[in-house]
Design an enzyme around this catalytic site. Structure first.
Site, PDB file in Angstrom:
ATOM      1  N   LYS A  21      49.716  -9.038   9.917  1.00 36.23           N
ATOM      2  CA  LYS A  21      50.662  -8.702  11.184  1.00 36.23           C
ATOM      3  C   LYS A  21      50.318  -9.470  12.214  1.00 36.23           C
ATOM      4  O   LYS A  21      51.487 -10.004  12.872  1.00 36.23           O
ATOM      5  CB  LYS A  21      50.363  -7.174  11.449  1.00 36.23           C
ATOM      6  CG  LYS A  21      51.278  -6.559  12.499  1.00 36.23           C
ATOM      7  CD  LYS A  21      51.165  -5.152  12.787  1.00 36.23           C
ATOM      8  CE  LYS A  21      51.895  -4.847  14.051  1.00 36.23           C
ATOM      9  NZ  LYS A  21      51.767  -3.349  14.367  1.00 36.23           N
TER      10      LYS A  21
ATOM     11  N   GLU B   7      39.046 -12.833   8.911  1.00 35.20           N
ATOM     12  CA  GLU B   7      38.975 -12.828   7.437  1.00 35.20           C
ATOM     13  C   GLU B   7      40.138 -13.452   6.524  1.00 35.20           C
ATOM     14  O   GLU B   7      39.890 -14.273   5.702  1.00 35.20           O
ATOM     15  CB  GLU B   7      38.774 -11.546   6.795  1.00 35.20           C
ATOM     16  CG  GLU B   7      37.643 -10.467   7.252  1.00 35.20           C
ATOM     17  CD  GLU B   7      37.689  -9.960   8.816  1.00 35.20           C
ATOM     18  OE1 GLU B   7      38.783 -10.449   9.385  1.00 35.20           O
ATOM     19  OE2 GLU B   7      37.240  -9.146   8.907  1.00 35.20           O
TER      20      GLU B   7
ATOM     21  N   ARG C  87      48.908  -0.149   8.557  1.00 37.50           N
ATOM     22  CA  ARG C  87      48.690   0.598   7.544  1.00 37.50           C
ATOM     23  C   ARG C  87      49.939   1.515   7.127  1.00 37.50           C
ATOM     24  O   ARG C  87      49.751   1.929   5.979  1.00 37.50           O
ATOM     25  CB  ARG C  87      47.744   1.733   7.801  1.00 37.50           C
ATOM     26  CG  ARG C  87      47.973   2.514   9.087  1.00 37.50           C
ATOM     27  CD  ARG C  87      46.573   3.135   9.588  1.00 37.50           C
ATOM     28  NE  ARG C  87      46.772   3.653  10.987  1.00 37.50           N
ATOM     29  CZ  ARG C  87      46.533   3.141  12.022  1.00 37.50           C
ATOM     30  NH1 ARG C  87      46.014   1.875  12.161  1.00 37.50           N
ATOM     31  NH2 ARG C  87      46.589   3.718  13.360  1.00 37.50           N
TER      32      ARG C  87
ATOM     33  N   GLU D  79      42.109   5.533   9.589  1.00 40.46           N
ATOM     34  CA  GLU D  79      42.414   4.786  10.963  1.00 40.46           C
ATOM     35  C   GLU D  79      43.431   5.216  11.893  1.00 40.46           C
ATOM     36  O   GLU D  79      43.620   4.910  12.992  1.00 40.46           O
ATOM     37  CB  GLU D  79      42.929   3.412  10.377  1.00 40.46           C
ATOM     38  CG  GLU D  79      42.644   2.052  11.388  1.00 40.46           C
ATOM     39  CD  GLU D  79      43.029   0.944  10.685  1.00 40.46           C
ATOM     40  OE1 GLU D  79      44.244   0.496  10.257  1.00 40.46           O
ATOM     41  OE2 GLU D  79      42.124  -0.013  10.454  1.00 40.46           O
TER      42      GLU D  79
ATOM     43  N   HIS E  67      32.766  13.433 -13.528  1.00 39.86           N
ATOM     44  CA  HIS E  67      31.011  13.235 -14.275  1.00 39.86           C
ATOM     45  C   HIS E  67      30.175  12.584 -13.184  1.00 39.86           C
ATOM     46  O   HIS E  67      29.408  12.041 -13.635  1.00 39.86           O
ATOM     47  CB  HIS E  67      31.601  12.268 -15.368  1.00 39.86           C
ATOM     48  CG  HIS E  67      32.333  13.109 -16.373  1.00 39.86           C
ATOM     49  ND1 HIS E  67      31.676  13.982 -17.291  1.00 39.86           N
ATOM     50  CD2 HIS E  67      33.633  13.355 -16.576  1.00 39.86           C
ATOM     51  CE1 HIS E  67      32.442  14.503 -18.149  1.00 39.86           C
ATOM     52  NE2 HIS E  67      33.724  14.183 -17.785  1.00 39.86           N
TER      53      HIS E  67
HETATM   54  O1  F6P Z   1      41.179  -4.408  11.937  1.00 34.40           O
HETATM   55  C1  F6P Z   1      41.988  -3.483  11.556  1.00 34.40           C
HETATM   56  C2  F6P Z   1      43.348  -3.694  11.386  1.00 34.40           C
HETATM   57  O2  F6P Z   1      43.798  -4.332  12.425  1.00 34.40           O
HETATM   58  C3  F6P Z   1      44.231  -2.881  10.299  1.00 34.40           C
HETATM   59  O3  F6P Z   1      44.642  -2.005  11.294  1.00 34.40           O
HETATM   60  C4  F6P Z   1      45.027  -3.844   9.871  1.00 34.40           C
HETATM   61  O4  F6P Z   1      45.865  -3.277   8.669  1.00 34.40           O
HETATM   62  C5  F6P Z   1      44.252  -5.058   9.465  1.00 34.40           C
HETATM   63  O5  F6P Z   1      43.119  -5.078  10.383  1.00 34.40           O
HETATM   64  C6  F6P Z   1      44.830  -6.412   9.156  1.00 34.40           C
HETATM   65  O6  F6P Z   1      45.328  -6.703  10.191  1.00 34.40           O
HETATM   66  P1  F6P Z   1      46.603  -7.922  10.174  1.00 34.40           P
HETATM   67  O7  F6P Z   1      47.665  -7.420   9.217  1.00 34.40           O
HETATM   68  O8  F6P Z   1      46.836  -8.330  11.639  1.00 34.40           O
HETATM   69  O9  F6P Z   1      45.742  -8.921   9.637  1.00 34.40           O
END
Ligand code: F6P
Length: 548
Positions: free
Chosen positions: A206, A212, A268, A353, A384
């Site tokens: 977004k 990451e 989310r 969240e 289980h």
């Molecule tokens: O760090 C949490 C968060 O902002 C979530 O709310 C979101 O879904 C995720 O990281 C990924 O964010 P983005 O789509 O901006 O990479």
């Protein structure tokens, strides 16, 4: 003091609780043969049995009064109208617009959002069709066989969960891969399985600033270019989904290859937007539309049904009953369906969240519990593993048992066993087993009196443990859409009752900020930033282990 705890209905429910907490569901069922009929309802292809909860008509009446006094009717309208209910970010919350199949105008800042929604959906459809049909060719003129989604959180869990859930509907040529973890192991293992000539990378973020995702995307791009030996080939193999055109261009993906969404779509809550592109690539436009249709059915129901017959409102208010009155701070999601194995993780982000908050909208601290800890696993495996605690442990943790009536595999015998377990667990959680029943059982086995009495306390099940049973006619795109929307609205309702903002997530920021500094230290770009002794020690041990 928060507004909630001053509401007459909140306090009336406490008075009711003093008596209600003595009730056992066994007796409630014995005294009312119609209980299951009265405490169940159907919406589209979903059937909810909420009769195995610690409630009476008075409880439900009190809970619905609380929903009204907390202003739920106005908040529902505000969300659907596009008001900026995400007040800390000054944003509307309009995942409902993404599946607004009636196409009625929804205004944000004086502009109807529906034409934008429809135009991105049409672009996604065109692209998905080209890829699926084999018209979209890679740099060596071969059709795409593998899609690697790179994203995290809402830009991963939604598409991943839906693609896993609807695998039987997937394109036979298309293999889906999801890379979220910045631990290089995930990308490395994925790249071993794919070929650059036939792989499409979908970079989803977004913000397009998530470390990451950008790290994984950069490594994937380098891997690709080193093999294709042509920067121009990137255009055939990398697309982006984001709200941030500038960052996408800076990253090196042509904005012509970008699918847009908007700040009024929460991460989310975004699988219905262009973030659903991997879903469309895998399932096709028609099935994606069915997913939207299913969500729309739940939206309409949520908007129009009276609270007493409103599935998301009922689930939410029953949850409030346990969280705030019984003090049960956890909630289990137990799908009895292997295809739904990622549902617990998806709902975990959605709920925790959204409602893991400690201040009300006006900034005042809450003086009650908010989001429960959501956890779970496929139900049959949970039986289980951790169900022992749910049956005989000291916690009260309501459980959602979710399954599909239709058998989607052709393997005979399995589905009956699976569903027998769903119904048996719900019954066992409700009834339990009394000391007298245990004695009768042990006597029949011929156990001597003393040995029997020593065993009895261990074999007694208190029962009275709440479950909701959710039956789907079948696990198809439409019903899955309804199921996800059901949880979205349930979570929204609980947020309204608590008077918190369910649509921001400031709590994830501090760790991100600190990681930036520590990353600079670990990579030798920063000498020594001030830290506590524990953090210093950990950094030191890393440096020592990685000294070359
Ligand atoms: O760090 C949490 C968060 O902002 C979530 O709310 C979101 O879904 C995720 O990281 C990924 O964010 P983005 O789509 O901006 O990479």
């Amino acid at each position: 003091m928060s507004k909630l705890t001053q509401l007459p209905a909140w306090n009336a429910l406490w008075q009711h609780f003093a008596e209600a907490k003595q009730l056992h569901m066994r007796e409630l069922f014995e005294t009312d043969p119609q209980r299951a009929e009265r405490y169940s309802l159907e919406v589209g292809g979903l059937f909810l049995d909420y009769s195995k909860n610690r409630l009476t008509d008075d409880t439900l009446k009190g809970l619905m009064a609380l929903a009204r006094e907390a202003g739920l009717p106005a908040r529902i309208k505000a969300m659907f109208k596009g008001e900026k209910i995400n007040s800390t970010e000054n944003r509307a919350v309009l995942h409902v617009a993404l599946r607004n199949r009636t196409n009625s105008p929804i205004m944000v800042d004086g502009e109807d959002v529906m034409p934008k929604v429809n135009s991105v959906l049409a672009r996604m459809g065109k692209f998905a069709h080209a890829v699926r049909s084999g018209d979209w060719l890679g740099y060596t003129h071969q059709p795409i066989t593998d899609v690697v989604n790179i994203g995290i959180g809402g830009s991963d869990l939604g598409p991943l969960m839906v693609c896993s859930a609807l695998k039987p509907y997937g394109h036979p040529r298309m293999n889906m891969h999801f890379v979220s973890n910045v631990d290089g192991a995930q990308l490395k293992e994925t790249l071993k399985k794919v070929h650059p000539e036939t792989t499409l990378f979908v970079v989803e973020s977004k913000t397009f600033t998530t470390q990451e995702t950008l790290t994984n995307a950069l490594t994937a791009r380098e891997w690709f270019v080193s093999r294709a030996r042509d920067e121009k080939a990137v255009a055939k193999h990398f697309v982006a989904v984001s709200t941030n055109k500038k960052a996408v261009a800076e990253f090196g993906i042509d904005p012509a290859n970008m699918f847009e969404f908007w700040d009024w779509v929460g991460g989310r809550y975004s699988l219905w937007s262009a973030i659903g592109l991997p879903i469309m690539l895998y399932l096709g436009e028609e099935n994606f539309t069915e997913l939207l249709n299913g969500a729309h059915i739940m939206d309409q129901h949520f908007y129009n049904a009276s609270f007493e017959e409103n599935m998301p409102v009922l689930l939410a208010m029953i949850g409030i009953w346990y969280i705030n009155y019984y003090g049960g701070g956890s909630h289990v999601i137990a799908p009895y369906d292997q295809y739904l194995h990622r549902l617990p993780a998806f709902i975990q982000q959605l709920d925790m969240e959204s409602n893991g908050k400690q201040v009300c909208l006006d900034g005042a601290a809450v003086n009650f519990e908010t989001a429960p800890i959501i956890w779970g696993e496929t139900g049959i495996n949970g039986q289980h593993a951790f169900f022992q605690l749910l049956h005989q442990g000291t916690h009260i943790s309501p459980i959602d048992l979710i399954c599909s009536l239709e058998n989607r595999t052709s393997l005979p015998g399995h589905h009956e066993i699976l569903l027998a377990n769903v119904f048996a667990q719900a019954e066992a959680f409700m009834r339990g087993k009394t000391a007298d029943e245990v004695r009768a059982e042990l006597t029949a086995q011929g156990l001597a009196e003393a040995a029997m009495e020593a065993l009895v306390p261990h074999k007694v099940f208190g029962g009275n443990r709440p479950t909701n049973t959710l039956l789907m006619d079948r696990l198809d795109p439409r019903n899955l859409g309804s199921l996800i929307a059901l949880y979205e609205h349930k979570i929204f309702v609980q947020g309204v009752i608590w008077g918190i903002n369910s649509f921001d997530q400031w709590g994830v920021e501090l760790g991100k900020q600190l990681a930036k500094t520590i990353h600079a230290e670990l990579s030798g770009k920063l000498k020594d930033a001030p830290h506590d002794s524990s953090t210093k020690l950990l950094i030191e041990r890393y440096r020592h282990a990685n000294r070359h």
